[in-house]
Scaffold this motif. Structure first.
Motif, PDB file in Angstrom:
ATOM      1  N   VAL A 110       0.855  -1.190   0.000  1.00 26.25           N
ATOM      2  CA  VAL A 110       0.000   0.000   0.000  1.00 26.25           C
ATOM      3  C   VAL A 110       0.888   1.236   0.000  1.00 26.25           C
ATOM      4  CG1 VAL A 110      -1.791   1.272   1.232  1.00 26.25           C
ATOM      5  CG2 VAL A 110      -1.822  -1.235   1.229  1.00 26.25           C
ATOM      6  N   THR A 111       0.633   2.151  -0.930  1.00 24.40           N
ATOM      7  CA  THR A 111       1.432   3.365  -1.061  1.00 24.40           C
ATOM      8  C   THR A 111       0.847   4.466  -0.178  1.00 24.40           C
ATOM      9  OG1 THR A 111       2.013   2.792  -3.335  1.00 24.40           O
ATOM     10  CG2 THR A 111       2.342   5.075  -2.660  1.00 24.40           C
ATOM     11  N   LEU A 112       1.707   5.035   0.672  1.00 24.15           N
ATOM     12  CA  LEU A 112       1.267   6.025   1.651  1.00 24.15           C
ATOM     13  C   LEU A 112       2.090   7.302   1.524  1.00 24.15           C
ATOM     14  CD1 LEU A 112       1.129   3.478   4.573  1.00 24.15           C
ATOM     15  CD2 LEU A 112      -0.861   4.481   3.448  1.00 24.15           C
ATOM     16  N   SER A 113       1.409   8.432   1.613  1.00 24.25           N
ATOM     17  CA  SER A 113       2.041   9.740   1.528  1.00 24.25           C
ATOM     18  C   SER A 113       2.374  10.247   2.929  1.00 24.25           C
ATOM     19  CB  SER A 113       1.093  10.716   0.826  1.00 24.25           C
ATOM     20  OG  SER A 113       1.672  11.994   0.704  1.00 24.25           O
ATOM     21  N   PHE A 114       3.502  10.949   3.059  1.00 21.52           N
ATOM     22  CA  PHE A 114       3.894  11.441   4.376  1.00 21.52           C
ATOM     23  C   PHE A 114       4.648  12.760   4.253  1.00 21.52           C
ATOM     24  CE2 PHE A 114       7.666   9.172   2.989  1.00 21.52           C
ATOM     25  CZ  PHE A 114       8.737   9.864   3.551  1.00 21.52           C
ATOM     26  N   MET A 115       4.878  13.393   5.406  1.00 22.43           N
ATOM     27  CA  MET A 115       5.736  14.571   5.476  1.00 22.43           C
ATOM     28  C   MET A 115       6.722  14.398   6.617  1.00 22.43           C
ATOM     29  SD  MET A 115       3.551  17.634   7.307  1.00 22.43           S
ATOM     30  CE  MET A 115       2.456  17.815   5.908  1.00 22.43           C
ATOM     31  N   ASP A 116       7.846  15.082   6.478  1.00 21.73           N
ATOM     32  CA  ASP A 116       8.917  15.031   7.473  1.00 21.73           C
ATOM     33  C   ASP A 116       9.496  16.437   7.544  1.00 21.73           C
ATOM     34  OD1 ASP A 116      11.095  14.534   9.086  1.00 21.73           O
ATOM     35  OD2 ASP A 116      11.931  12.934   7.845  1.00 21.73           O
ATOM     36  N   TYR A 166      10.613  20.601  17.469  1.00 20.70           N
ATOM     37  CA  TYR A 166      10.376  19.179  17.226  1.00 20.70           C
ATOM     38  C   TYR A 166      10.488  18.847  15.734  1.00 20.70           C
ATOM     39  CZ  TYR A 166       8.737  18.982  22.018  1.00 20.70           C
ATOM     40  OH  TYR A 166       8.678  19.071  23.378  1.00 20.70           O
ATOM     41  N   ARG A 167      10.881  17.639  15.466  1.00 17.23           N
ATOM     42  CA  ARG A 167      10.822  17.090  14.110  1.00 17.23           C
ATOM     43  C   ARG A 167       9.427  16.496  13.928  1.00 17.23           C
ATOM     44  NH1 ARG A 167      14.441  11.961  11.839  1.00 17.23           N
ATOM     45  NH2 ARG A 167      13.466  11.825   9.752  1.00 17.23           N
ATOM     46  N   VAL A 168       8.675  16.971  12.965  1.00 12.40           N
ATOM     47  CA  VAL A 168       7.281  16.577  12.787  1.00 12.40           C
ATOM     48  C   VAL A 168       7.142  15.591  11.629  1.00 12.40           C
ATOM     49  CG1 VAL A 168       4.948  17.376  12.296  1.00 12.40           C
ATOM     50  CG2 VAL A 168       6.468  18.755  13.740  1.00 12.40           C
ATOM     51  N   ILE A 169       6.638  14.421  11.959  1.00 11.89           N
ATOM     52  CA  ILE A 169       6.343  13.375  10.978  1.00 11.89           C
ATOM     53  C   ILE A 169       4.830  13.232  10.908  1.00 11.89           C
ATOM     54  CG2 ILE A 169       6.840  11.017  10.269  1.00 11.89           C
ATOM     55  CD1 ILE A 169       9.359  12.698  10.885  1.00 11.89           C
ATOM     56  N   ALA A 170       4.263  13.133   9.732  1.00 10.13           N
ATOM     57  CA  ALA A 170       2.827  12.896   9.589  1.00 10.13           C
ATOM     58  C   ALA A 170       2.594  12.069   8.339  1.00 10.13           C
ATOM     59  CB  ALA A 170       2.061  14.213   9.507  1.00 10.13           C
ATOM     60  N   LEU A 171       1.476  11.372   8.310  1.00  5.39           N
ATOM     61  CA  LEU A 171       1.127  10.602   7.123  1.00  5.39           C
ATOM     62  C   LEU A 171      -0.342  10.774   6.803  1.00  5.39           C
ATOM     63  CD1 LEU A 171       0.762   6.760   7.796  1.00  5.39           C
ATOM     64  CD2 LEU A 171       0.564   8.488   9.584  1.00  5.39           C
ATOM     65  N   ASP A 172      -0.681  10.559   5.540  1.00  2.00           N
ATOM     66  CA  ASP A 172      -2.075  10.399   5.152  1.00  2.00           C
ATOM     67  C   ASP A 172      -2.427   8.937   5.376  1.00  2.00           C
ATOM     68  OD1 ASP A 172      -2.715  12.994   4.381  1.00  2.00           O
ATOM     69  OD2 ASP A 172      -2.078  12.694   2.303  1.00  2.00           O
ATOM     70  N   ASN A 173      -3.369   8.682   6.274  1.00  2.26           N
ATOM     71  CA  ASN A 173      -3.791   7.304   6.490  1.00  2.26           C
ATOM     72  C   ASN A 173      -4.286   6.682   5.189  1.00  2.26           C
ATOM     73  OD1 ASN A 173      -3.387   7.093   9.359  1.00  2.26           O
ATOM     74  ND2 ASN A 173      -5.193   8.397   9.634  1.00  2.26           N
ATOM     75  N   ARG A 174      -4.139   5.381   5.080  1.00  2.00           N
ATOM     76  CA  ARG A 174      -4.684   4.695   3.900  1.00  2.00           C
ATOM     77  C   ARG A 174      -6.151   5.079   3.703  1.00  2.00           C
ATOM     78  NH1 ARG A 174      -4.225  -1.420   4.527  1.00  2.00           N
ATOM     79  NH2 ARG A 174      -2.012  -0.909   4.885  1.00  2.00           N
ATOM     80  N   HIS A 188      -7.098   7.963   2.603  1.00  2.00           N
ATOM     81  CA  HIS A 188      -7.239   9.389   2.859  1.00  2.00           C
ATOM     82  C   HIS A 188      -6.150  10.183   2.126  1.00  2.00           C
ATOM     83  CE1 HIS A 188      -9.307   7.481   6.250  1.00  2.00           C
ATOM     84  NE2 HIS A 188      -9.923   8.620   6.481  1.00  2.00           N
ATOM     85  N   GLY A 189      -6.423  11.469   1.908  1.00  2.00           N
ATOM     86  CA  GLY A 189      -5.422  12.368   1.355  1.00  2.00           C
ATOM     87  C   GLY A 189      -4.827  11.863   0.060  1.00  2.00           C
ATOM     88  N   ASP A 190      -3.498  11.844   0.011  1.00  2.00           N
ATOM     89  CA  ASP A 190      -2.792  11.394  -1.179  1.00  2.00           C
ATOM     90  C   ASP A 190      -2.336   9.942  -1.084  1.00  2.00           C
ATOM     91  OD1 ASP A 190      -3.027  13.806  -2.552  1.00  2.00           O
ATOM     92  OD2 ASP A 190      -1.241  14.644  -1.598  1.00  2.00           O
ATOM     93  N   SER A 191      -2.752   9.242  -0.046  1.00  2.00           N
ATOM     94  CA  SER A 191      -2.394   7.829   0.077  1.00  2.00           C
ATOM     95  C   SER A 191      -3.348   6.959  -0.741  1.00  2.00           C
ATOM     96  CB  SER A 191      -2.405   7.395   1.548  1.00  2.00           C
ATOM     97  OG  SER A 191      -1.311   7.965   2.244  1.00  2.00           O
ATOM     98  N   GLU A 192      -2.961   5.705  -0.899  1.00  2.00           N
ATOM     99  CA  GLU A 192      -3.737   4.791  -1.743  1.00  2.00           C
ATOM    100  C   GLU A 192      -5.129   4.556  -1.170  1.00  2.00           C
ATOM    101  OE1 GLU A 192      -3.164   0.351  -3.792  1.00  2.00           O
ATOM    102  OE2 GLU A 192      -1.473   1.374  -2.810  1.00  2.00           O
ATOM    103  N   LYS A 193      -6.110   4.503  -2.062  1.00  2.00           N
ATOM    104  CA  LYS A 193      -7.506   4.319  -1.676  1.00  2.00           C
ATOM    105  C   LYS A 193      -7.916   2.862  -1.893  1.00  2.00           C
ATOM    106  CE  LYS A 193      -7.641   8.865  -1.337  1.00  2.00           C
ATOM    107  NZ  LYS A 193      -6.382   9.235  -2.009  1.00  2.00           N
ATOM    108  N   LEU A 194      -8.244   2.188  -0.817  1.00  2.00           N
ATOM    109  CA  LEU A 194      -8.666   0.793  -0.861  1.00  2.00           C
ATOM    110  C   LEU A 194     -10.152   0.716  -0.555  1.00  2.00           C
ATOM    111  CD1 LEU A 194      -5.665  -0.484   1.273  1.00  2.00           C
ATOM    112  CD2 LEU A 194      -5.839  -0.557  -1.213  1.00  2.00           C
TER     113      LEU A 194
END
Length: 252
Positions: A9-15, A52-60, A62-68
């Motif tokens: 599953v392809t997931l989008s994130f930020m760092d 802080y170092r901020v990590i976030a992701l688009d949950n599967r 949602h957003g730019d992550s893969e839609k199942l």
């Protein structure tokens, strides 16, 4: 935004922020995204500004992550696995974890699955409802799949459908997600989470349930009432941000 793969599953994130700073992982709520939940309300700016170092992701789904479209792909255990996989992908051994609403539930499942990875927890927008349930949400699934928002059975369902339309979400994926992502935790499970925890809920939130009741189940937790805010407005509240920063700073 960069992407990574977890179990196909392809997931989008930020760092964002200093790579050498203390990391905090942000997990957004249902029908939202990292941009809507964390960037827009100012959390990324607030946390990076605080060092802080901020990590976030688009949950599967949602957003730019893969839609199942398979409901079995959206259990809290699986979505917590996505968050853990992101930390491992970035070679982060331990992080503070903050989740809002559905993201708070995912955060709890992450703490259960990998307690050594979770330095602390901030639950936003979800209190004792994590254990007792959030009432009937079947109407939201039906509203997401309906031809029009006007077909929604109640105001809450209509609000989620309108929000999904405004954000251009894949409504079939969201309907699949809501069917299986609301798994409740037991009091015993909550009591086994040892990480220091802040439970923050708006005083006008009619979804989350009491933050104080949830905090009492946990060995090292405290509650924060976000005065005058409902479920949607609490997420970006100044009091919430100040309370979160105070909580995190006390752990340094």
């Amino acid at each position: 935004m960069p992407k990574f793969d977890n179990l196909g599953v392809t997931l989008s994130f930020m760092d964002e922020g200093d790579p050498a700073a203390d990391p905090i992982l942000l997990i957004h709520g249902f029908a939202s995204s990292m941009a809507v939940n964390w960037v827009g309300p100012g959390w990324v700016k607030t946390l990076t500004g605080a060092g802080y170092r901020v990590i976030a992701l688009d949950n599967r789904g949602h957003g730019d992550s893969e839609k199942l479209h398979d409901p079995d792909a959206y259990t809290p255990e699986i979505m917590a696995g996505d968050s853990l996989a992101l930390l491992r992908y970035l070679e982060i051994g331990q992080a503070h974890v903050m989740g809002y609403s559905m993201g708070a539930r995912i955060s709890a499942f992450l703490a259960l699955a990998a307690p050594g990875t979770v330095r602390s927890l901030i639950f936003g927008g979800l209190g004792i409802g994590m254990v007792e349930g959030l009432g009937s949400w079947e109407g939201i699934e039906a509203a997401l799949l309906a031809d029009s928002a006007n077909d929604a059975a109640d105001a809450r369902s209509r609000a989620f459908r309108v929000f999904a339309d405004q954000t251009g979400s894949d409504r079939i994926a969201l309907a699949a997600c809501i069917r299986t992502s609301r798994k409740k935790l037991t009091p015993e499970q909550m009591g086994s989470i040892a990480a220091p925890t802040l439970v923050s809920v708006g005083t006008k939130d009619d979804i989350a349930g009491s933050p104080h009741e949830l905090a009492r189940l946990m060995p090292d937790a405290r509650a924060l009432d976000i005065e005058g805010r409902d479920h949607m407005l609490a997420v970006g509240d100044r009091m919430f941000k100040a309370g979160a920063l105070e909580f995190l700073d006390a752990l340094q």
